[in-house]
Design an enzyme around this catalytic site. Structure first.
Site, PDB file in Angstrom:
ATOM      1  N   ASP A 134      31.153  26.498   1.757  1.00  0.00           N
ATOM      2  CA  ASP A 134      30.668  27.357   2.763  1.00  0.00           C
ATOM      3  C   ASP A 134      30.752  28.692   2.736  1.00  0.00           C
ATOM      4  O   ASP A 134      31.875  28.940   2.557  1.00  0.00           O
ATOM      5  CB  ASP A 134      30.854  26.677   4.049  1.00  0.00           C
ATOM      6  CG  ASP A 134      30.023  25.480   4.486  1.00  0.00           C
ATOM      7  OD1 ASP A 134      29.326  24.928   3.602  1.00  0.00           O
ATOM      8  OD2 ASP A 134      30.445  24.857   5.804  1.00  0.00           O
ATOM      9  N   ARG A 184      23.243  27.681  -2.671  1.00  0.00           N
ATOM     10  CA  ARG A 184      22.548  27.500  -1.622  1.00  0.00           C
ATOM     11  C   ARG A 184      22.374  28.767  -0.618  1.00  0.00           C
ATOM     12  O   ARG A 184      23.386  29.645  -0.685  1.00  0.00           O
ATOM     13  CB  ARG A 184      23.683  26.777  -0.330  1.00  0.00           C
ATOM     14  CG  ARG A 184      23.044  26.585   1.004  1.00  0.00           C
ATOM     15  CD  ARG A 184      24.112  26.075   2.020  1.00  0.00           C
ATOM     16  NE  ARG A 184      24.529  24.814   1.866  1.00  0.00           N
ATOM     17  CZ  ARG A 184      25.577  24.168   2.241  1.00  0.00           C
ATOM     18  NH1 ARG A 184      26.534  24.922   3.159  1.00  0.00           N
ATOM     19  NH2 ARG A 184      26.164  22.983   2.148  1.00  0.00           N
TER      20      ARG A 184
HETATM   21  P1  FDA Z   1      15.580  30.533  11.832  1.00  0.00           P
HETATM   22  O1  FDA Z   1      16.980  30.463  12.649  1.00  0.00           O
HETATM   23  O2  FDA Z   1      14.811  31.779  11.802  1.00  0.00           O
HETATM   24  O3  FDA Z   1      14.808  29.437  12.554  1.00  0.00           O
HETATM   25  C1  FDA Z   1      13.665  29.253  11.949  1.00  0.00           C
HETATM   26  C2  FDA Z   1      12.851  27.705  12.775  1.00  0.00           C
HETATM   27  O4  FDA Z   1      13.604  26.763  12.495  1.00  0.00           O
HETATM   28  C3  FDA Z   1      13.026  28.098  14.261  1.00  0.00           C
HETATM   29  O5  FDA Z   1      11.851  28.791  14.799  1.00  0.00           O
HETATM   30  C4  FDA Z   1      12.733  26.752  14.836  1.00  0.00           C
HETATM   31  O6  FDA Z   1      11.705  26.067  14.431  1.00  0.00           O
HETATM   32  C5  FDA Z   1      13.868  26.054  13.781  1.00  0.00           C
HETATM   33  N1  FDA Z   1      15.157  25.868  14.105  1.00  0.00           N
HETATM   34  C6  FDA Z   1      16.418  26.819  13.548  1.00  0.00           C
HETATM   35  N2  FDA Z   1      17.426  26.639  13.954  1.00  0.00           N
HETATM   36  C7  FDA Z   1      17.334  25.569  15.011  1.00  0.00           C
HETATM   37  C8  FDA Z   1      18.145  24.885  15.826  1.00  0.00           C
HETATM   38  N3  FDA Z   1      19.562  25.102  15.674  1.00  0.00           N
HETATM   39  N4  FDA Z   1      17.703  23.949  16.645  1.00  0.00           N
HETATM   40  C9  FDA Z   1      16.333  23.548  16.433  1.00  0.00           C
HETATM   41  N5  FDA Z   1      15.536  24.390  15.702  1.00  0.00           N
HETATM   42  C10 FDA Z   1      16.042  25.315  14.949  1.00  0.00           C
HETATM   43  N6  FDA Z   1      25.377  29.694   7.638  1.00  0.00           N
HETATM   44  C11 FDA Z   1      26.428  30.304   6.960  1.00  0.00           C
HETATM   45  O7  FDA Z   1      26.720  31.675   7.389  1.00  0.00           O
HETATM   46  N7  FDA Z   1      27.162  29.918   6.250  1.00  0.00           N
HETATM   47  C12 FDA Z   1      26.654  28.547   5.705  1.00  0.00           C
HETATM   48  O8  FDA Z   1      27.756  28.156   4.758  1.00  0.00           O
HETATM   49  C13 FDA Z   1      25.873  27.924   6.058  1.00  0.00           C
HETATM   50  N8  FDA Z   1      25.511  26.743   5.510  1.00  0.00           N
HETATM   51  C14 FDA Z   1      24.411  26.073   5.978  1.00  0.00           C
HETATM   52  C15 FDA Z   1      23.917  24.752   5.306  1.00  0.00           C
HETATM   53  C16 FDA Z   1      22.700  24.359   5.681  1.00  0.00           C
HETATM   54  C17 FDA Z   1      22.059  22.880   4.977  1.00  0.00           C
HETATM   55  C18 FDA Z   1      22.021  24.893   6.603  1.00  0.00           C
HETATM   56  C19 FDA Z   1      20.388  24.426   6.915  1.00  0.00           C
HETATM   57  C20 FDA Z   1      22.226  26.057   7.282  1.00  0.00           C
HETATM   58  C21 FDA Z   1      23.348  26.564   7.089  1.00  0.00           C
HETATM   59  N9  FDA Z   1      23.744  27.715   7.500  1.00  0.00           N
HETATM   60  C22 FDA Z   1      24.910  28.417   7.034  1.00  0.00           C
HETATM   61  C23 FDA Z   1      23.186  28.230   8.833  1.00  0.00           C
HETATM   62  C24 FDA Z   1      22.070  29.235   8.430  1.00  0.00           C
HETATM   63  O9  FDA Z   1      22.525  30.636   8.001  1.00  0.00           O
HETATM   64  C25 FDA Z   1      21.328  29.514   9.559  1.00  0.00           C
HETATM   65  O10 FDA Z   1      22.162  30.129  10.921  1.00  0.00           O
HETATM   66  C26 FDA Z   1      20.442  28.400  10.215  1.00  0.00           C
HETATM   67  O11 FDA Z   1      20.021  27.512   9.283  1.00  0.00           O
HETATM   68  C27 FDA Z   1      19.286  28.891  11.129  1.00  0.00           C
HETATM   69  O12 FDA Z   1      18.311  29.572  10.214  1.00  0.00           O
HETATM   70  P2  FDA Z   1      17.008  29.084   9.787  1.00  0.00           P
HETATM   71  O13 FDA Z   1      16.766  29.520   8.233  1.00  0.00           O
HETATM   72  O14 FDA Z   1      16.670  27.868   9.976  1.00  0.00           O
HETATM   73  O15 FDA Z   1      15.965  30.130  10.499  1.00  0.00           O
END
Ligand code: FDA
Length: 308
Positions: A134, A184
């Protein structure tokens, strides 16, 4: 940064708030949405359920910022025992473990943390599983990528994580992708200074899309970690344009976030992996999930006020 997001991330460092929340039974329901449970058997049960639905798992033993040898060694033991248990239930092959280097003592002893990561990697290989390192806050980006590169010499399947919010990430994506790594790509979950990170959602999204294009055009295996429909669509379009088969890239989402979408993408024949956190140290993880989506706060506040 959005002031609410900043306040929630600050709360993630408050012991007093954590103690209050832990004393309210109803908030467990909120925790349960995002966390598989506290024990190895809770994690196994979750992986079993997900694999039954055709989804893959990457399991995270919760914990970070460990600064003593005993704590860092306990993290290794937790992963070794998890991997043994996954293997014994025939759930290890195809599974992955996600490991935070600060849970292995990175802040106080980078060489020791790398050695501990090697022990987890050896255990993952024995079990037939893979490992992802991570990415944490930006002060640790270089040491984390250096450690991943060293681990990849022993096992090229070790995956790195890049955060699109960081200004440096497009350059990092180019160099890591050329090495053919598993990468990732996420947006980034930590509060970062404007000197190192984009602060506006539009800029982070644009960076994410530029990085996706770099990864899909390269020999690497892109692991597309996002719940954002626009990013998922962009990834699927790039996969089609580059002629990538479903096994040549992966979509990844967090446990409890858009579970219906996870199943919908799987039903399209795509490879979907769910990030499954477990353990007693769920506080920082939960606060980062709430900071991402303040709408979840209403759910959390209702649970706190019902006190059932
Ligand atoms: P964004 O936050 O812009 O959300 C887009 C849409 O997704 C929202 O409008 C909503 O519909 C939905 N959504 C997002 N988050 C939600 C929530 N908590 N509850 C409900 N709906 C939600 N970060 C990091 O710094 N280091 C790492 O190693 C990792 N590892 C990692 C692994 C995996 C498999 C994932 C999916 C994510 C990570 N992350 C991470 C977290 C990542 O950086 C980020 O903070 C979250 O995924 C939220 O960003 P989105 O890309 O989902 O988009």
């Amino acid at each position: 940064m959005n002031p609410l997001r900043g306040a929630i991330l600050a709360a993630s460092r408050s012991k007093r708030i954590r103690t209050t929340v832990e004393s309210v039974a109803a908030t467990r329901r909120v925790v349960d949405r995002f966390v598989a449970g506290q024990s190895t058997s809770d994690a196994l049960e979750c992986v079993h359920r997900l694999t039954g639905e055709g989804l893959l798992a990457t399991v995270d033993h919760l914990g970070e910022e460990v600064t003593d040898d005993a704590g860092a060694d306990a993290t290794v033991e937790a992963y070794v025992s998890l991997l043994g248990a996954l293997a014994s239930k025939d759930l290890a092959r195809g599974s992955d473990v996600s490991v935070k280097l600060t849970a292995l003592g990175l802040a106080v002893d980078p060489a020791g943390a790398a050695e501990r990561a090697r022990r987890i990697l050896a255990s993952a290989r024995d079990a037939g599983a893979t490992m992802t390192v991570d990415m944490e806050h930006s002060a640790l980006t270089d040491v984390t990528l250096d450690t991943v590169r060293a681990l990849r010499e022993a096992d090229p399947s070790v995956a790195a994580v890049l955060q699109a919010m960081l200004r440096r990430t497009e350059a990092d994506a180019r160099s890591l992708a050329a090495e053919g790594a598993r990468i990732r790509l996420c947006k980034g979950a930590y509060a970062e200074d404007t000197t190192v990170a984009f602060q506006h959602r539009g800029d982070v999204d644009a960076s994410y899309q530029r990085c996706l294009a770099v990864l899909f055009a390269s020999p690497c295996t892109p692991l597309v970690a996002t719940h954002d429909p626009a990013m998922v669509t962009a990834a699927l379009e790039l996969a089609a344009a580059e002629g990538r088969a479903p096994g040549d890239y992966e979509l990844q989402m967090l446990l409890g976030v858009r579970p219906d979408e996870q199943l919908r993408l799987r039903a399209l024949g795509l490879q979907v992996r769910v990030y499954v956190p477990f353990g007693t140290e769920w506080w920082g993880y939960l606060m980062r999930r709430l900071a991402e989506r303040p709408a979840n706060l209403a759910f959390f506040a209702r649970a706190l006020s019902s006190r059932s």
